[in-house]
Motif scaffolding. Structure first.
Motif, PDB file in Angstrom:
ATOM      1  N   GLN A   1       0.829  -1.196   0.000  1.00 33.86           N
ATOM      2  CA  GLN A   1       0.000   0.000   0.000  1.00 33.86           C
ATOM      3  C   GLN A   1       0.871   1.256   0.000  1.00 33.86           C
ATOM      4  O   GLN A   1       0.578   2.235  -0.682  1.00 33.86           O
ATOM      5  CB  GLN A   1      -0.912  -0.056   1.248  1.00 33.86           C
ATOM      6  CG  GLN A   1      -1.754   1.158   1.475  1.00 33.86           C
ATOM      7  CD  GLN A   1      -2.880   1.266   0.455  1.00 33.86           C
ATOM      8  OE1 GLN A   1      -3.130   0.334  -0.310  1.00 33.86           O
ATOM      9  NE2 GLN A   1      -3.551   2.405   0.431  1.00 33.86           N
TER      10      GLN A   1
ATOM     11  N   LEU B   1     -16.146   2.332  -4.951  1.00 38.61           N
ATOM     12  CA  LEU B   1     -14.772   1.852  -4.772  1.00 38.61           C
ATOM     13  C   LEU B   1     -14.747   0.741  -3.723  1.00 38.61           C
ATOM     14  O   LEU B   1     -14.069  -0.267  -3.879  1.00 38.61           O
ATOM     15  CB  LEU B   1     -13.852   2.996  -4.337  1.00 38.61           C
ATOM     16  CG  LEU B   1     -13.365   3.943  -5.439  1.00 38.61           C
ATOM     17  CD1 LEU B   1     -12.693   5.152  -4.828  1.00 38.61           C
ATOM     18  CD2 LEU B   1     -12.418   3.247  -6.409  1.00 38.61           C
TER      19      LEU B   1
ATOM     20  N   GLU C   1      -8.556   5.563   1.609  1.00 36.58           N
ATOM     21  CA  GLU C   1      -7.869   6.510   2.475  1.00 36.58           C
ATOM     22  C   GLU C   1      -7.433   7.742   1.673  1.00 36.58           C
ATOM     23  O   GLU C   1      -7.660   8.882   2.082  1.00 36.58           O
ATOM     24  CB  GLU C   1      -6.662   5.825   3.112  1.00 36.58           C
ATOM     25  CG  GLU C   1      -6.104   6.553   4.307  1.00 36.58           C
ATOM     26  CD  GLU C   1      -4.808   5.911   4.771  1.00 36.58           C
ATOM     27  OE1 GLU C   1      -3.915   6.639   5.189  1.00 36.58           O
ATOM     28  OE2 GLU C   1      -4.701   4.662   4.685  1.00 36.58           O
TER      29      GLU C   1
ATOM     30  N   GLN D   1      -7.797  -7.934  -7.497  1.00 33.77           N
ATOM     31  CA  GLN D   1      -8.533  -6.678  -7.688  1.00 33.77           C
ATOM     32  C   GLN D   1      -8.749  -6.348  -9.165  1.00 33.77           C
ATOM     33  O   GLN D   1      -9.679  -5.633  -9.504  1.00 33.77           O
ATOM     34  CB  GLN D   1      -7.719  -5.536  -7.080  1.00 33.77           C
ATOM     35  CG  GLN D   1      -8.065  -5.195  -5.674  1.00 33.77           C
ATOM     36  CD  GLN D   1      -7.249  -3.985  -5.235  1.00 33.77           C
ATOM     37  OE1 GLN D   1      -6.132  -3.781  -5.695  1.00 33.77           O
ATOM     38  NE2 GLN D   1      -7.797  -3.190  -4.351  1.00 33.77           N
TER      39      GLN D   1
ATOM     40  N   ASP E   1     -14.015  -3.545  -4.258  1.00 30.77           N
ATOM     41  CA  ASP E   1     -12.846  -4.131  -3.615  1.00 30.77           C
ATOM     42  C   ASP E   1     -11.596  -3.242  -3.710  1.00 30.77           C
ATOM     43  O   ASP E   1     -10.481  -3.728  -3.666  1.00 30.77           O
ATOM     44  CB  ASP E   1     -12.574  -5.525  -4.211  1.00 30.77           C
ATOM     45  CG  ASP E   1     -11.709  -6.372  -3.284  1.00 30.77           C
ATOM     46  OD1 ASP E   1     -11.725  -6.090  -2.077  1.00 30.77           O
ATOM     47  OD2 ASP E   1     -11.022  -7.281  -3.777  1.00 30.77           O
ATOM     48  N   PHE E   2     -11.812  -1.951  -3.884  1.00 29.90           N
ATOM     49  CA  PHE E   2     -10.669  -1.039  -3.879  1.00 29.90           C
ATOM     50  C   PHE E   2     -10.589  -0.297  -2.538  1.00 29.90           C
ATOM     51  O   PHE E   2     -10.425   0.916  -2.486  1.00 29.90           O
ATOM     52  CB  PHE E   2     -10.759  -0.046  -5.041  1.00 29.90           C
ATOM     53  CG  PHE E   2     -10.472  -0.671  -6.373  1.00 29.90           C
ATOM     54  CD1 PHE E   2      -9.165  -0.971  -6.737  1.00 29.90           C
ATOM     55  CD2 PHE E   2     -11.497  -0.981  -7.256  1.00 29.90           C
ATOM     56  CE1 PHE E   2      -8.891  -1.568  -7.964  1.00 29.90           C
ATOM     57  CE2 PHE E   2     -11.230  -1.580  -8.478  1.00 29.90           C
ATOM     58  CZ  PHE E   2      -9.911  -1.875  -8.836  1.00 29.90           C
ATOM     59  N   HIS E   3     -10.726  -1.096  -1.476  1.00 28.69           N
ATOM     60  CA  HIS E   3     -10.689  -0.511  -0.133  1.00 28.69           C
ATOM     61  C   HIS E   3      -9.416   0.294   0.085  1.00 28.69           C
ATOM     62  O   HIS E   3      -9.431   1.312   0.753  1.00 28.69           O
ATOM     63  CB  HIS E   3     -10.736  -1.619   0.926  1.00 28.69           C
ATOM     64  CG  HIS E   3     -11.924  -2.483   0.804  1.00 28.69           C
ATOM     65  ND1 HIS E   3     -13.111  -2.186   1.411  1.00 28.69           N
ATOM     66  CD2 HIS E   3     -12.130  -3.643   0.132  1.00 28.69           C
ATOM     67  CE1 HIS E   3     -13.990  -3.126   1.127  1.00 28.69           C
ATOM     68  NE2 HIS E   3     -13.419  -4.020   0.345  1.00 28.69           N
ATOM     69  N   ASN E   4      -8.343  -0.221  -0.478  1.00 30.71           N
ATOM     70  CA  ASN E   4      -7.054   0.428  -0.225  1.00 30.71           C
ATOM     71  C   ASN E   4      -6.935   1.807  -0.890  1.00 30.71           C
ATOM     72  O   ASN E   4      -5.992   2.521  -0.642  1.00 30.71           O
ATOM     73  CB  ASN E   4      -5.905  -0.484  -0.651  1.00 30.71           C
ATOM     74  CG  ASN E   4      -6.056  -0.989  -2.072  1.00 30.71           C
ATOM     75  OD1 ASN E   4      -7.172  -1.063  -2.593  1.00 30.71           O
ATOM     76  ND2 ASN E   4      -4.962  -1.301  -2.724  1.00 30.71           N
ATOM     77  N   TYR E   5      -7.894   2.173  -1.732  1.00 31.38           N
ATOM     78  CA  TYR E   5      -7.844   3.506  -2.345  1.00 31.38           C
ATOM     79  C   TYR E   5      -8.588   4.548  -1.489  1.00 31.38           C
ATOM     80  O   TYR E   5      -8.442   5.741  -1.691  1.00 31.38           O
ATOM     81  CB  TYR E   5      -8.497   3.505  -3.734  1.00 31.38           C
ATOM     82  CG  TYR E   5      -7.775   2.708  -4.803  1.00 31.38           C
ATOM     83  CD1 TYR E   5      -6.735   1.845  -4.491  1.00 31.38           C
ATOM     84  CD2 TYR E   5      -8.141   2.841  -6.132  1.00 31.38           C
ATOM     85  CE1 TYR E   5      -6.088   1.118  -5.471  1.00 31.38           C
ATOM     86  CE2 TYR E   5      -7.493   2.115  -7.130  1.00 31.38           C
ATOM     87  CZ  TYR E   5      -6.469   1.251  -6.788  1.00 31.38           C
ATOM     88  OH  TYR E   5      -5.840   0.545  -7.764  1.00 31.38           O
TER      89      TYR E   5
ATOM     90  N   ILE F   1      -4.721   6.786  -8.788  1.00 40.22           N
ATOM     91  CA  ILE F   1      -4.286   5.745  -7.844  1.00 40.22           C
ATOM     92  C   ILE F   1      -4.234   4.409  -8.567  1.00 40.22           C
ATOM     93  O   ILE F   1      -3.280   3.645  -8.441  1.00 40.22           O
ATOM     94  CB  ILE F   1      -5.251   5.626  -6.640  1.00 40.22           C
ATOM     95  CG1 ILE F   1      -5.527   6.994  -6.019  1.00 40.22           C
ATOM     96  CG2 ILE F   1      -4.664   4.681  -5.588  1.00 40.22           C
ATOM     97  CD1 ILE F   1      -6.612   6.958  -4.952  1.00 40.22           C
TER      98      ILE F   1
END
Lengths: 153, 142
Positions: free
Chosen positions: A54, B77, B87, A135, B81-85, A100
């Motif tokens: 991340q 999002l 934040e 993903q 499944d783009f949890h990591n985006y 991103i």
């Protein structure tokens, strides 16, 4: 208001276009990719991580200073006739999410290239990166037309 | 007015120069990228916009909203499944709060135009009618 219109009016005219390609002109003195491949493959495999962290994505994202014109994002969104009205900020946010995403996709592709010990990302690396990342399942079909990565043995 | 009819699917890609610039900003100095790979990334980017738009649209519809707002994009999002985006996106959204407020202010200015709500509604209806007529005449001429 001023903030937004800046973002929206940021268009792709090449007025301040000062991109210097680092791919087009191969530096004359370096060895061919095949050679570097052969020599670095062994020493490199050790420190290649399995996945992209991340932090790595965030780090890459923060390097991005260029933004997509919101007007174009909106146009692409609405090329699907099911998509109705969008709020003014929506294409801006989608544009940033896209950045991103690109940082993410480029990082996993770099990983695939590194695994092979090469320093040039090919479409096959992008394909492999997508196939190896859960993903990105929705992209598998889009990259099927590119050759699969040759297995290293 | 007629820009609509002229749009082809070809120009609905992302600007090449921007894609190239962003990729070069991400890439470390010692890594290069082929043209094909760049194209693959562009295609995937468009797929990403589409899947995110569709999901956001579904969420907006479920909430009986006619306009896709940034909240819907955030939820989309999450669902994709783009949890990591999230934040990063939430940070950007809070940075853009001014921008969102700015819009409200503009609306207020409009409300403060000295006209009564009824008058404004009437004007709105007129505008609706105008655009309906325009649309109808467009359909006819086609």
């Amino acid at each position: 208001m001023s903030n937004l219109s800046q973002l929206i009016n940021h268009d792709d005219d090449d007025k301040d276009y000062n991109y210097t390609p680092n791919t087009a002109t191969p530096s004359t003195t370096t060895t061919t990719p095949e050679n570097t491949n052969a020599t670095t493959a062994e020493s490199n495999t050790e420190d290649i991580p399995e996945t992209v962290s991340q932090e790595k994505i965030l780090e890459s994202f923060e390097k991005i200073k260029t933004h997509f014109p919101a007007a174009r994002i909106k146009k692409i969104m609405q090329s699907d006739e099911d998509i109705g009205k969008v709020a003014q900020a929506t294409p801006v946010i989608i544009g940033r999410a896209l950045e991103i995403f690109m940082a993410n996709l480029v990082e996993v592709s770099i990983l695939e290239a590194k695994k092979q010990g090469v320093k040039r990302i090919s479409a096959s690396h992008v394909r492999a990166a997508i196939e190896n990342t859960e993903q990105f399942d929705f992209l598998v079909e889009a990259v099927e037309k590119y050759p699969p990565l040759k297995k290293l043995d | 007015m007629s820009e609509y009819s002229g749009s082809s699917s070809e120009d609905l890609s992302l600007p090449k120069a921007t894609v190239q610039k962003i990729i070069s900003e991400i890439l470390p100095k010692d890594i290069a990228i082929s043209k094909d790979a760049r194209e693959a990334i562009t295609e995937c980017s468009i797929e990403f916009i589409m899947i995110l738009s569709t999901q956001s649209n579904d969420i907006a519809e479920k909430e009986a909203k006619k306009t896709i707002a940034h909240e819907h994009v955030v939820k989309a999002l999450e669902e994709l499944d783009f949890h990591n985006y999230l934040e990063i996106i939430n940070k950007i959204i809070s940075e853009h709060k001014e921008l969102l407020k700015g819009k409200e202010k503009k609306n207020n200015k409009f409300q403060n135009s000295g006209l009564s709500e009824e008058e404004l509604l009437r004007q709105q209806e007129e505008l609706f009618k105008k655009s309906r007529d325009r649309l109808n005449s467009q359909v006819k001429t086609e």
